[in-house]
Design an enzyme around this catalytic site. Sequence first.
Site, short mmCIF file in Angstrom:
data_model
loop_
_atom_site.label_atom_id
_atom_site.label_comp_id
_atom_site.label_asym_id
_atom_site.label_seq_id
_atom_site.Cartn_x
_atom_site.Cartn_y
_atom_site.Cartn_z
N ASN A 319 0.81 -1.22 0.00
CA ASN A 319 0.00 0.00 0.00
C ASN A 319 0.84 1.26 0.00
O ASN A 319 0.32 2.37 0.18
CB ASN A 319 -0.95 0.00 1.21
CG ASN A 319 -2.06 -1.02 1.05
OD1 ASN A 319 -2.54 -1.27 -0.05
ND2 ASN A 319 -2.45 -1.64 2.17
N HIS A 321 3.02 2.45 2.12
CA HIS A 321 3.33 3.15 3.37
C HIS A 321 4.15 2.21 4.24
O HIS A 321 4.18 1.00 4.04
CB HIS A 321 2.08 3.67 4.08
CG HIS A 321 1.18 2.61 4.63
ND1 HIS A 321 0.10 2.87 5.42
CD2 HIS A 321 1.22 1.27 4.53
CE1 HIS A 321 -0.49 1.76 5.77
NE2 HIS A 321 0.17 0.77 5.24
N CYS A 356 4.18 7.63 7.45
CA CYS A 356 5.36 8.30 6.89
C CYS A 356 5.75 7.62 5.58
O CYS A 356 5.47 6.44 5.37
CB CYS A 356 6.53 8.29 7.87
SG CYS A 356 7.24 6.68 8.18
#
Length: 410
Positions: A319, A321, A356
Site C-alpha cells: 500500500n 506506506h 510516513c
Amino acid sequence: MLASTTVSAFFPVPSSSSVVSAKASLKAITESPENLDTRGNVAKPISSSGTMEVKAQAQALPKVNGTKIGLKIDAQKIEEDAPSASRTFYNQLPDWSFLFAAITTIFLAAEKQFTLIDWKPRRPDMFGDAFDLGKIMQDGLVFRQNFSVRSYEIGADGTASIETLMNHLQETALNHVRSAGLLGDGFGSTPQMSKRNLIWVVTKMQVLVEQYPSWEDVVEVDTWVAPSGKHGMRRDWHVHDYQTGQTVLRATSVWVMMNKQTRRLSKLPEEVREEIGSYFVDRDPVINEDSRKLPKLEDNTADYVRRGLTPRWGDLDINQHVNNVKYIGWILESVPTSILESYELAGMTLEYRRECGRDSMLQSLSAVSDKSPDGSPDASIECQHLLRMECGAEIVRCRTDWQPKHAQGL
C-alpha cells in the site's frame, strides 16, 4: 606400437598385411639405428594396399659409455597384442549394469527398512496445520496458523524478538481474510474495498507478552474480528505455545478505513459491512483497554533521542506506506542498552497518528520512569515514547512496560 594401438581403439584394425608392415618397421629400428632421423622418427613409404599408415614414434637410443644400445623387441609379442577381431569405441565402454544393479539393491533395502519403522506424529493434527496457511475454526469465526521460530528471528538473548511476534500477528490477519475468500486486489482489502480504493489502517494496538519463544519453538496464533464503534473494526490475537499450550502473547487492535489515493480516513461503506459483518465475533477484547492517556514527549522531557532514522524501500508494504511493525523497531532505537540487556518487553500500547513515506526523516524519543519508589532492582520499568518527523509531526505515541529478565526465569 603405441600409435597403432591408439588408432585401433577407435577404428577397425586393418588386414594382416598391416601387422607384417609393422614387423618390418620394428626390424629396421633394431637392426639399423642409423636410419633414424634427428628426431628419432622412421619414415615409412605409403602402402600400395591403400591402408592407413602411421609413423612409429621412438625415443633416441640411449648410450652406455658412448655406445648406442639397440632396442630388442619381440615380434611375436606384437602379433599377440594385435587384436584378432574388430573393436570399436562403443563395444569398449564399461559395463554399467553392475553399478545399476548395486544402486537398485541399496534403494530396495532402504525402502524395506523404512517401512518397518513405526513412525507416527505425536498428535493427529501435528502436520495437518503445522506450517501451511492456517485454517478456519469455531464455525468459521476464528483463524489459526502456526509458525516456527527461525534462527534469524531471535535476538541476542536467544529468544524471538518482539518484531518477529508482531509479524506473526500481521501474517495471520492477512491469511484470515484470504481464507475467508474476501481478499481483493489490495493488501488485506475486500473486493468492495478495492472498488472504492479503500485500505485498512491500524489506529491503536495493545500487546501483552507473557513469555518469548526460543529458536525452533512452534507458536500457534488464533485471530478473530469484531466491530469497533460505528466505522471501525477490532482484531484480537491469542498466541500460545504449540507443545505446552501456555500463553505467549495477547493483543488487540482497532482498524479504520483510509482512501488509498487521498490518504484520508473514510467511513465504513454499507457494502463492505455486509461483506465482513458475518465474520464478526461477539466477545470482549482479549485485553482490557488501557485508557490512560499517552503524553507527548518534547526534547526537554525526553531522556534519550535518536535522530536520522530513514525508511528504506524494503520498509514499504504494497500500500506504499511504512509497515506498522517497522515503527516498533524505530521506537526501540532510543531505549538505552542497559534496559535492553537486563529487562524484557512485557507490554506496550501504541497510538498510530500519521503515516510516513520513503523520504521521511524521523526521530525517536524515550523517557524512562521507575515504577518502584525505592528503586528496587526487581521493579518493572515504564517508558514513554514518541516517533516523529524532523518537522515535529507525530507518527506514533507509545508506552512500554519492562520486566526484569530473571523474573521470567531467564
